[in-house]
Each structure stands twice: as C-alpha cells, then as structure tokens.
Enzyme design. Sequence first.
Site, PDB file in Angstrom:
ATOM      1  N   HIS A   1       0.825  -1.336   0.009  1.00  0.00           N
ATOM      2  CA  HIS A   1       0.031   0.082  -0.053  1.00  0.00           C
ATOM      3  C   HIS A   1       0.835   1.141  -0.069  1.00  0.00           C
ATOM      4  O   HIS A   1       1.961   1.245   0.778  1.00  0.00           O
ATOM      5  CB  HIS A   1      -0.998   0.013   1.409  1.00  0.00           C
ATOM      6  CG  HIS A   1      -1.986  -0.723   1.245  1.00  0.00           C
ATOM      7  ND1 HIS A   1      -2.592  -1.500   2.191  1.00  0.00           N
ATOM      8  CD2 HIS A   1      -3.075  -0.830   0.316  1.00  0.00           C
ATOM      9  CE1 HIS A   1      -3.622  -2.134   1.992  1.00  0.00           C
ATOM     10  NE2 HIS A   1      -4.060  -1.773   0.973  1.00  0.00           N
TER      11      HIS A   1
ATOM     12  N   CYS B   1      -2.278   2.433   8.929  1.00  0.00           N
ATOM     13  CA  CYS B   1      -3.223   1.744   8.788  1.00  0.00           C
ATOM     14  C   CYS B   1      -4.622   1.769   9.458  1.00  0.00           C
ATOM     15  O   CYS B   1      -5.628   1.321   9.208  1.00  0.00           O
ATOM     16  CB  CYS B   1      -2.989   0.152   8.622  1.00  0.00           C
ATOM     17  SG  CYS B   1      -1.195  -0.196   7.641  1.00  0.00           S
TER      18      CYS B   1
HETATM   19  N1  ARG Z   1      -3.643  -7.238   6.485  1.00  0.00           N
HETATM   20  C1  ARG Z   1      -3.955  -5.902   5.887  1.00  0.00           C
HETATM   21  C2  ARG Z   1      -4.029  -6.327   4.307  1.00  0.00           C
HETATM   22  O1  ARG Z   1      -3.271  -6.676   3.774  1.00  0.00           O
HETATM   23  C3  ARG Z   1      -3.074  -4.964   6.277  1.00  0.00           C
HETATM   24  C4  ARG Z   1      -3.870  -3.638   5.848  1.00  0.00           C
HETATM   25  C5  ARG Z   1      -2.943  -2.396   6.233  1.00  0.00           C
HETATM   26  N2  ARG Z   1      -3.382  -1.324   5.796  1.00  0.00           N
HETATM   27  C6  ARG Z   1      -2.722  -0.256   5.304  1.00  0.00           C
HETATM   28  N3  ARG Z   1      -3.237   0.940   5.302  1.00  0.00           N
HETATM   29  N4  ARG Z   1      -1.713  -0.236   4.704  1.00  0.00           N
HETATM   30  O2  ARG Z   1      -5.053  -5.675   3.579  1.00  0.00           O
END
Ligand code: ARG
Length: 263
Positions: free
Chosen positions: A162, A255
């Site tokens: 991300h 996150c």
């Molecule tokens: N386990 C989640 C996923 O892979 C983690 C999300 C983390 N969120 C972020 N904004 N980077 O989607």
Amino acid sequence: MNRHYLMCRPTYFAVDYVINPWMDPTVPTDAELAVRQWTNLRDTYRRLGHTVDEIDPIPGLPDMVFAANGATVIDGIAYGAQFRYPERAAEAPAYLNWLAQAGFEPHAAKEVNEGEGDILTTERFLLAGTGFRTDHDAHAEAQELFGRPVITLQLVDPRFYHLDTALTVLGDTIAFLPQAFTPSSARVLRQLFPDALEASIEDAVVLGLNAVSDGQHVVLPAQATGLVRQLAERGFTPVPVDLSELLKAGGGPKCCTLELRSA
Ligand code: ARG
C-alpha cells in the site's frame, strides 16, 4: 492542527489468511495485546487534541482494524473502498454506512481501491499508489469525485503493497522509501517535493513510514529509530508507539487510522 479520525478496535484481530508478505497464519497472534496497543494509539491521538470516533468491529473480519483502507474522506465526501481480495470485501459497505450515518456524502466505488491505504491527501494533490491493491482506474475515479489532481505512483516491492507503507505525508512535504517505487515514480516525488525526507530500508521494514502527522506531531512505530531522529532534526515532534502485534498483519499506526476531512 486538530484532526478527526475513525478507528476500529481489533477485538477480532487474527492472521487467518495471507494477502501480503507480512502475514503468516502459523505465527500466533494475541488479540488482547492488539487491543492494548491499539488503545494506546487511540489515547495518544486524544492526548494530542484530536477527535477519535470508533466503528464497531465485525466478527469474521480480522483486518477491519485497518480503518485507513475503509474509504477516502475529503471535503465531506466519502469515496468508498472496493477491496482487491474477497476476504476484506465486506468491510467496504460497513465503513461507507458508518460514514453516511455520520453525515458524510457516500459514494460507492466503481473501481478497486483500498481507501487511504493507497490514496494520500496533500495540500496540493492526491498521491495515489497502484501495483498491488488499488487499480489505476480508481485514480481517475478519485480525481473526478474530489476535483483534486491525482498523481499516480507505481509501487514495486510487495512488502510495501500500500502507498501508506512506503510514503507518509508531513504537512507540505513527505517522507518516502525511494526503492519502493519505480525509478520514474521516485523521480516524480523528488520533483514535487524537493525537500522530501528519504527513509532507510531499516526504518521502512518496521513500517516506519506508516505514520500519521497533524503537521507537527508524527505518530510512528517506535522501532523506526532512524526515522524518529530524521523527523526530530527537521523540527517535527516524533510520537513513537508500539503496534508490534498489528505488524503481524502488515499494519502500523496509519493503517489503523482513517482521517475524516469535513467540507
Ligand atoms: N492485512 C491487511 C491487508 O493486507 C493490512 C492492511 C494494512 N493497511 C494499510 N493501510 N496499509 O490488507
């Protein structure tokens, strides 16, 4: 300076499936520890003078704690998420309904996008990541909805899947990990933000860039000691927090935090 955030308590936190390289279901997780670390993050924001609202967690959605992925909210408009993987799909309507009830103007997404995980707001533009989760078509959808110029950035390292794991907005500048982007995208960032702070890989692999700033304070993982020092040298006030349990799912402070920007 005063920000408004939405968070989701990790009551049902677990690592039950694998959708990023951080997740390993054979490593035990501790939802109670996750709740304690998360509560400390929420209380840290409140101590800094910010408003934090909470959305109720839903059983069976262990990643719902990562509120940043739930939507993008700017000028009172809520652009809904549409998750890449079916495991998280049900989170999108839950967040959009909460936002509609809170008085934001809801817009369900036509294109795949994971909210503020990949769409970051700066004073001048939206910075939008693609390559792992959010589709490029969502960048155009966001530009039309918000009427703000969108800068597309290509992510290349699966650990930084991300945009908010590779880049953080610091008032009118940014901090980023250049090698998480294609050389051309890193060049665009250096052009737009000539004073950008460049993070080390050591700080990035503890998700140090998954930080939340109000322009002065920067809430970030305590493990990112180099970045803490760099920020202090630039005149920011680093506020280190420990979210080691949530790191097992590939998440950090940002996150867990969806910023709600009113009209
Ligand atoms: N386990 C989640 C996923 O892979 C983690 C999300 C983390 N969120 C972020 N904004 N980077 O989607």
